[in-house]
Scaffold this motif. Structure first.
Motif, PDB file in Angstrom:
ATOM      1  N   SER A  76       2.524   4.738  10.961  1.00  0.00           N
ATOM      2  CA  SER A  76       2.007   3.415  10.593  1.00  0.00           C
ATOM      3  C   SER A  76       2.803   2.786   9.453  1.00  0.00           C
ATOM      4  CB  SER A  76       0.530   3.517  10.192  1.00  0.00           C
ATOM      5  OG  SER A  76       0.373   4.307   9.023  1.00  0.00           O
ATOM      6  N   ALA A  77       3.887   3.441   9.040  1.00  0.00           N
ATOM      7  CA  ALA A  77       4.652   2.968   7.880  1.00  0.00           C
ATOM      8  C   ALA A  77       5.622   1.852   8.247  1.00  0.00           C
ATOM      9  CB  ALA A  77       5.428   4.125   7.268  1.00  0.00           C
ATOM     10  N   HIS A  78       5.677   0.844   7.380  1.00  0.00           N
ATOM     11  CA  HIS A  78       6.711  -0.177   7.500  1.00  0.00           C
ATOM     12  C   HIS A  78       7.992   0.285   6.815  1.00  0.00           C
ATOM     13  CE1 HIS A  78       2.901  -2.616   7.633  1.00  0.00           C
ATOM     14  NE2 HIS A  78       3.518  -3.054   8.706  1.00  0.00           N
ATOM     15  N   ASP A 131      -6.869   0.112   6.697  1.00  0.00           N
ATOM     16  CA  ASP A 131      -6.111  -1.068   6.295  1.00  0.00           C
ATOM     17  C   ASP A 131      -6.727  -1.601   5.006  1.00  0.00           C
ATOM     18  OD1 ASP A 131      -4.786  -3.482   6.093  1.00  0.00           O
ATOM     19  OD2 ASP A 131      -5.471  -4.270   8.020  1.00  0.00           O
ATOM     20  N   LEU A 181       1.251   5.289   0.178  1.00  0.00           N
ATOM     21  CA  LEU A 181       0.581   6.505   0.620  1.00  0.00           C
ATOM     22  C   LEU A 181       1.501   7.702   0.443  1.00  0.00           C
ATOM     23  CD1 LEU A 181      -0.731   4.110   2.388  1.00  0.00           C
ATOM     24  CD2 LEU A 181      -1.379   5.910   3.974  1.00  0.00           C
ATOM     25  N   ALA A 225      -4.526   6.887   5.988  1.00  0.00           N
ATOM     26  CA  ALA A 225      -3.739   6.274   7.054  1.00  0.00           C
ATOM     27  C   ALA A 225      -4.581   5.404   7.973  1.00  0.00           C
ATOM     28  CB  ALA A 225      -3.037   7.364   7.860  1.00  0.00           C
ATOM     29  N   ARG A 274       3.193  -1.344   4.202  1.00  0.00           N
ATOM     30  CA  ARG A 274       2.692   0.017   4.001  1.00  0.00           C
ATOM     31  C   ARG A 274       3.892   0.935   3.807  1.00  0.00           C
ATOM     32  NH1 ARG A 274      -1.874   3.178   7.499  1.00  0.00           N
ATOM     33  NH2 ARG A 274      -3.076   1.466   6.574  1.00  0.00           N
ATOM     34  N   GLU A 322      -2.991  -4.909   3.328  1.00  0.00           N
ATOM     35  CA  GLU A 322      -1.593  -4.902   2.921  1.00  0.00           C
ATOM     36  C   GLU A 322      -0.694  -5.619   3.915  1.00  0.00           C
ATOM     37  OE1 GLU A 322      -1.909  -0.751   5.044  1.00  0.00           O
ATOM     38  OE2 GLU A 322      -3.215  -2.041   3.829  1.00  0.00           O
ATOM     39  N   VAL A 364       5.125   4.837   3.010  1.00  0.00           N
ATOM     40  CA  VAL A 364       4.767   6.256   2.968  1.00  0.00           C
ATOM     41  C   VAL A 364       5.891   7.006   2.265  1.00  0.00           C
ATOM     42  CG1 VAL A 364       4.301   8.332   4.328  1.00  0.00           C
ATOM     43  CG2 VAL A 364       3.354   6.128   5.038  1.00  0.00           C
ATOM     44  N   SER A 414       0.124   8.763   9.477  1.00  0.00           N
ATOM     45  CA  SER A 414       0.664   8.155   8.262  1.00  0.00           C
ATOM     46  C   SER A 414       2.081   7.652   8.479  1.00  0.00           C
ATOM     47  CB  SER A 414       0.656   9.158   7.099  1.00  0.00           C
ATOM     48  OG  SER A 414      -0.652   9.327   6.583  1.00  0.00           O
ATOM     49  N   ASN A 459       0.849  -1.188   0.000  1.00  0.00           N
ATOM     50  CA  ASN A 459       0.000   0.000   0.000  1.00  0.00           C
ATOM     51  C   ASN A 459       0.885   1.238   0.000  1.00  0.00           C
ATOM     52  OD1 ASN A 459      -2.041   1.893   0.348  1.00  0.00           O
ATOM     53  ND2 ASN A 459      -2.576   1.255   2.428  1.00  0.00           N
ATOM     54  N   ASN A 462      -2.564   4.464  -3.375  1.00  0.00           N
ATOM     55  CA  ASN A 462      -3.703   5.081  -2.697  1.00  0.00           C
ATOM     56  C   ASN A 462      -3.940   6.497  -3.208  1.00  0.00           C
ATOM     57  OD1 ASN A 462      -5.747   5.398  -0.630  1.00  0.00           O
ATOM     58  ND2 ASN A 462      -4.584   3.924   0.582  1.00  0.00           N
TER      59      ASN A 462
END
Length: 240
Positions: free
Chosen positions: A158-160, A130, A36, A127, A136, A133, A138, A155, A34, A119
């Protein structure tokens, strides 16, 4: 029911649908990434380069791109040679799991191993949702300012993976990369920050490698605002 209760109910329903979708796609060997960002971050151009690199390497990928109107981004991404579909939100400022499931039904090529979801350009509403994904990402362009992680903590928190785009403009923009790293790690300690430039191809291979690592089950960074663990619902309808 107050407004906050309604919002929580909507998000809870989306989380259930996302968990179901994630389970169904995982059963088909598909991992969702995902993406963003704000509008104008260079997300579409970078994604197009990633898709083209995947096609060159023989990696079966596909992309779903979302906008309020027009199919411009789908046309651009399709030049990569990867299967692409446009999802029009008709004014909605974010994607939801139900929209993704509905758009994938009957379209997603069976050999797909990684599905990139671009997105809607917005660092606020998306953000909270879900999409099923596993990864995620950003993205933020150097022209947007070093304080964006502090302004949009949900945002970035929550980013990986965080990706800096348009790094070729860092000098003219006066971008303070050290300060940006400091701000990112204030809201998301330990998250990897990747530098990229679609114009030169810098970072394209690394971003694809991170997506493939998620596909292969390599544990991702655990952000502080990661979605709660989801349980797959065995009675959910398959995506086909």
């Amino acid at each position: 029911m107050c407004r906050s209760d309604v919002r929580q109910a909507v998000l809870a329903k989306n989380d259930d649908l996302a968990a179901s979708l994630r389970g169904d796609l995982a059963g088909q060997g598909v991992t969702v990434v995902n993406l963003l960002s704000s509008p104008g971050s260079g997300k579409t151009e970078l994604l197009g380069r990633v898709l083209a690199r995947a096609v060159d390497r023989g990696v079966p990928v596909a992309a779903l791109t979302a906008d309020l109107a027009t199919e411009n981004d789908a046309v651009r991404l399709a030049r990569s040679g990867a299967p692409v579909q446009q999802l029009l939100t008709d004014g909605l400022c974010h994607l939801e799991a139900r929209q993704v499931r509905a758009r994938l039904a009957g379209w997603l090529p069976p050999e797909t191993s990684v599905l990139f979801v671009e997105n809607v350009g917005n660092l606020v509403c998306p953000a909270a949702y879900d999409l099923g994904e596993t990864l995620r990402v950003v993205l933020m362009a150097v022209t947007e300012g070093e304080d964006k992680p502090l302004k949009y903590p949900t945002s970035f928190g929550s980013a990986h993976l965080v990706v800096i785009t348009k790094t070729d403009l860092a000098g003219p923009a006066g971008f303070d990369e050290s300060l940006f790293h400091e701000n990112v790690h204030q809201v998301n300690p330990g998250v990897e920050i990747l530098r990229s430039c679609a114009r030169t191809g810098s970072g394209v291979g690394t971003l694809l490698d991170r997506a493939l690592a998620a596909r292969d089950g390599v544990p991702a960074h655990r952000p502080p605002l990661a979605p709660h663990p989801h349980v797959h619902h065995p009675d959910s309808a398959p995506v086909a």
